[in-house]
Design a protein around this motif. Structure first.
Motif, short mmCIF file in Angstrom:
data_model
loop_
_atom_site.label_atom_id
_atom_site.label_comp_id
_atom_site.label_asym_id
_atom_site.label_seq_id
_atom_site.Cartn_x
_atom_site.Cartn_y
_atom_site.Cartn_z
N GLY A 176 0.82 -1.21 0.00
CA GLY A 176 0.00 0.00 0.00
C GLY A 176 0.85 1.25 0.00
N SER A 177 0.18 2.37 -0.15
CA SER A 177 0.84 3.67 -0.12
C SER A 177 0.32 4.42 1.11
N TRP A 178 1.13 4.48 2.13
CA TRP A 178 0.72 5.07 3.40
C TRP A 178 1.25 6.49 3.50
N SER A 179 0.43 7.38 4.01
CA SER A 179 0.78 8.80 4.04
C SER A 179 1.50 9.23 5.31
N THR A 180 1.73 8.32 6.23
CA THR A 180 2.37 8.70 7.49
C THR A 180 3.22 7.55 8.01
N LYS A 181 4.21 7.89 8.82
CA LYS A 181 5.05 6.89 9.47
C LYS A 181 4.69 6.70 10.94
N ASN A 182 3.77 7.51 11.44
CA ASN A 182 3.34 7.38 12.83
C ASN A 182 2.43 6.17 12.97
N VAL A 183 2.59 5.43 14.04
CA VAL A 183 1.75 4.25 14.26
C VAL A 183 1.43 4.12 15.74
N LEU A 184 0.18 3.78 16.02
CA LEU A 184 -0.24 3.46 17.39
C LEU A 184 -0.68 2.00 17.39
N VAL A 185 -0.13 1.21 18.27
CA VAL A 185 -0.39 -0.23 18.33
C VAL A 185 -1.47 -0.49 19.36
N THR A 186 -2.46 -1.29 18.97
CA THR A 186 -3.53 -1.70 19.88
C THR A 186 -3.49 -3.21 20.02
N LEU A 187 -3.60 -3.72 21.24
CA LEU A 187 -3.36 -5.12 21.56
C LEU A 187 -4.66 -5.85 21.86
N SER A 188 -4.72 -7.09 21.42
CA SER A 188 -5.84 -7.95 21.78
C SER A 188 -5.76 -8.28 23.27
N GLN A 189 -6.80 -8.92 23.77
CA GLN A 189 -6.84 -9.19 25.21
C GLN A 189 -5.78 -10.21 25.63
N GLN A 190 -5.29 -11.03 24.67
CA GLN A 190 -4.23 -11.97 25.02
C GLN A 190 -2.89 -11.26 25.26
N LEU A 191 -2.75 -10.04 24.72
CA LEU A 191 -1.47 -9.33 24.82
C LEU A 191 -1.54 -8.13 25.76
N GLY A 192 -2.69 -7.54 25.92
CA GLY A 192 -2.83 -6.39 26.81
C GLY A 192 -4.27 -6.29 27.29
N LEU A 193 -4.46 -6.04 28.56
CA LEU A 193 -5.82 -5.98 29.10
C LEU A 193 -5.99 -4.75 29.99
N THR A 194 -7.23 -4.39 30.20
CA THR A 194 -7.56 -3.25 31.06
C THR A 194 -8.53 -3.69 32.14
N ARG A 195 -8.46 -3.01 33.25
CA ARG A 195 -9.43 -3.21 34.34
C ARG A 195 -9.82 -1.82 34.85
N TYR A 196 -11.10 -1.67 35.14
CA TYR A 196 -11.62 -0.42 35.70
C TYR A 196 -12.11 -0.69 37.11
N PHE A 197 -11.72 0.15 38.04
CA PHE A 197 -12.18 -0.01 39.42
C PHE A 197 -12.34 1.36 40.06
N VAL A 198 -13.08 1.38 41.14
CA VAL A 198 -13.35 2.61 41.89
C VAL A 198 -12.69 2.50 43.26
N MET A 199 -12.03 3.57 43.66
CA MET A 199 -11.37 3.60 44.96
C MET A 199 -11.64 4.95 45.64
N PRO A 200 -11.44 5.02 46.94
CA PRO A 200 -11.69 6.31 47.63
C PRO A 200 -10.80 7.42 47.08
N ALA A 201 -11.30 8.63 47.14
CA ALA A 201 -10.56 9.79 46.65
C ALA A 201 -9.34 10.05 47.56
N ILE A 202 -8.18 10.16 46.95
CA ILE A 202 -6.94 10.47 47.68
C ILE A 202 -6.18 11.53 46.89
N ASP A 203 -5.22 12.18 47.54
CA ASP A 203 -4.42 13.21 46.88
C ASP A 203 -3.54 12.58 45.80
#
Length: 537
Positions: free
Chosen positions: A92-119
């Motif tokens: 292909g003909s790509w117009s940029t060299k910048n790349v952002l990599v996104t990972l499947s859940q086998q390679l990278g995962l996220t967790r969201y949680f709530v905790m008390p407010a602290i400084d």
């Protein structure tokens, strides 16, 4: 402190790194890679410019089933992955060299949680400790990043919503090497859930202000994503096999997923459910999920909006990643922390700015003092009246001549100055001496010397005689005079016990047959004395 650190980071390191007008999105999973480039129109809509899906060679796939531990072997041999991606990029003909990599859940995962407010100063230690409760993987070999969202629950209770992402450190290092060998500029690494939520926000902006469920079906692989105001708070992948049907709904456990997510919602309620996918009975799933959750369920086709031939999860994630720097993004998680300013750098910059500020304040105050002092001197100088005589005396003379005149005046002043000092009066000294004379003691010579320029310096020399019945009595009279002079308050103040006396005995001839006048004169000369004193310096 949060505001101060943000100000320091902005001032010292900029406000978000280099400006990126276009970016590639690269989705990586053990089975598939996908590269996407997206064009954002002036009205905010997105269209796919190029999209290439790249199968990963079979010998680079991890062996065995996916476990709770993140895959660390997929990128251990970067040459095989490099060859497959490099070949696809060359087509292909790509117009940029910048790349952002996104990972499947086998390679990278996220967790969201709530905790008390602290400084914020405690986030660095407290948040990873809290994250260990939700991510049962040793953190020693993980790269991680987190993003904090202050939230307020009903009743005014303040808390922190934390989106925490992890990946194997070996993976992030291998991805950096892979991008470098491909000749690409790596600008970040994130999890596919973050990319998918970003794409949803671009395609349906109204979802950014809601809580919703997104269920994606793809050949027996089901992706369950729950987002709250543009933040992925829950993500799960379930593999049911290509023969799965609506009867397998209970295996998804959507009720349990939604129940868990509701504990972390800012308002506690989910708005609606979106289902997407390929190769699945979406109509049947729509009805079953609606009955299961009691929520409105709608079918959407992001692939058609993006003008794709197929709407698979890898494509959605790659396109969402390519939009990271070209559209406003709520989630900025970066598992590789590429170009990230850490807290130690911010602390160093803050200390340097503080030192420079204090130094600048010192010089400012010093300048103000000098300016005020100058104005005061000018005012005092202007208050002096001009003398025509002085002006005439200095007229036509240069600086050297004026300085010479001043030196001569100072020399004259030094000569005249002692004459103005307080001096001991000779008359007072003589009066005190006369008062101290005993009877039959008289003075034949008085010498008082006060040198010019000597201040209160005084020298005295007294010569005299004493007469008595015998020499011993005459000597005693001379000593009485010395003692009375020494004890006199006036003389003691001047000479301070510094009086000395010398007594002389003069031999005389037989005086029995002398003339009375001559005899009296001879006796007067029998004993003489000399009293001298000097004011101590």
């Amino acid at each position: 402190m949060i505001k101060v650190d943000e100000w320091v980071e902005r001032l010292s390191f900029g406000t978000g790194g280099p400006k990126i007008s276009s970016c590639l999105g690269l989705y990586l999973s053990p089975e598939l890679a996908c590269v996407a480039e997206t064009r954002v129109e002036s009205d905010g809509t997105a269209t796919s410019k190029q999209l290439v899906k790249i199968p990963i060679p079979a010998d680079s796939r991890p062996s065995g089933p996916v476990t709770a531990t993140l895959n660390a072997d997929f990128l251990s041999d970067t040459d095989r992955v490099l060859g497959a991606i490099e070949q696809a990029l060359g087509q292909g003909s790509w117009s940029t060299k910048n790349v952002l990599v996104t990972l499947s859940q086998q390679l990278g995962l996220t967790r969201y949680f709530v905790m008390p407010a602290i400084d914020k100063q405690f986030w660095r230690m407290a948040i990873p400790l809290e994250a260990k409760k939700y991510i049962p993987i040793p953190f020693d070999n993980l790269s991680h990043d987190y993003q904090v969202f202050p939230i307020t629950f009903e009743g005014g209770r303040a808390a922190l919503g934390v989106l925490f992402g992890v990946s194997q450190r070996r993976n992030t290092l291998a991805i950096s090497e892979l991008a470098q060998r491909l000749g690409l500029n790596l600008v970040g690494i994130e999890a596919s859930a973050c990319s998918a939520v970003r794409l949803r926000g671009v395609l349906e902006p109204e979802l950014l202000g809601q809580s919703y469920v997104h269920v994606h079906f793809e050949k027996g692989q089901i992706h369950i994503l729950i987002a709250d105001h543009g933040i992925p708070i829950f993500f799960r992948e379930v593999f049911l096999g290509p023969e799965c049907s609506v009867s397998d709904l209970r295996k998804l456990d959507l009720v349990g997923c939604v129940s868990f997510a509701r504990k972390h919602l800012s308002n506690g309620e989910l708005g609606q459910v979106r289902i997407t996918g390929v190769g699945a009975d979406l109509k049947g799933w729509q009805e079953a999920i609606s009955q299961e959750l009691g929520l409105p369920v709608s079918i959407s086709d992001p692939g058609a909006t993006l003008k794709l031939t197929t709407g698979d999860w890898a494509s959605f994630a790659a396109i969402g990643a390519s939009l990271r720097h070209t559209v406003p993004s709520i989630v900025t998680l970066d598992l590789g922390q590429v170009g990230r300013v850490n807290e130690d750098e911010i602390r160093t910059a803050r200390n340097m700015l503080l030192a420079c500020g204090l130094l600048g304040l010192w010089f400012t105050l010093l300048g103000v003092y000098k300016a005020v002092r100058y104005q005061w001197d000018v005012r005092e100088l202007n208050s002096y009246q001009k003398s025509a005589e002085i002006e005439a005396a200095l007229s036509g003379k240069g600086p050297k001549e004026i300085e010479e005149m001043i030196r001569e005046m100072e020399a004259q002043l030094q000569v005249l100055e002692p004459m103005d000092r307080p001096r001991n009066k000779a008359t007072d000294v003589i009066r005190e001496i006369v008062s101290a004379l005993p009877e039959k003691v008289w003075l034949t010579k008085i010498s008082v010397r006060s040198p010019l320029g000597g201040g209160d310096l005084l020298e005295i020399n007294l010569q005299g005689r004493a007469t008595g019945e015998n020499t011993a009595q005459e000597q005693d009279l001379a000593l009485q005079f010395k003692d009375r002079a020494s004890s006199s308050p006036g003389l003691n103040k001047i000479f301070r016990d510094n009086l000395q006396i010398t007594i002389n005995k003069n031999p005389i001839q037989e005086i029995a047959n002398m003339d009375p006048d001559l005899r009296a004169q001879t006796l007067e000369q029998r004993t003489s004395f000399e009293l001298s004193g000097r004011t101590p310096r």
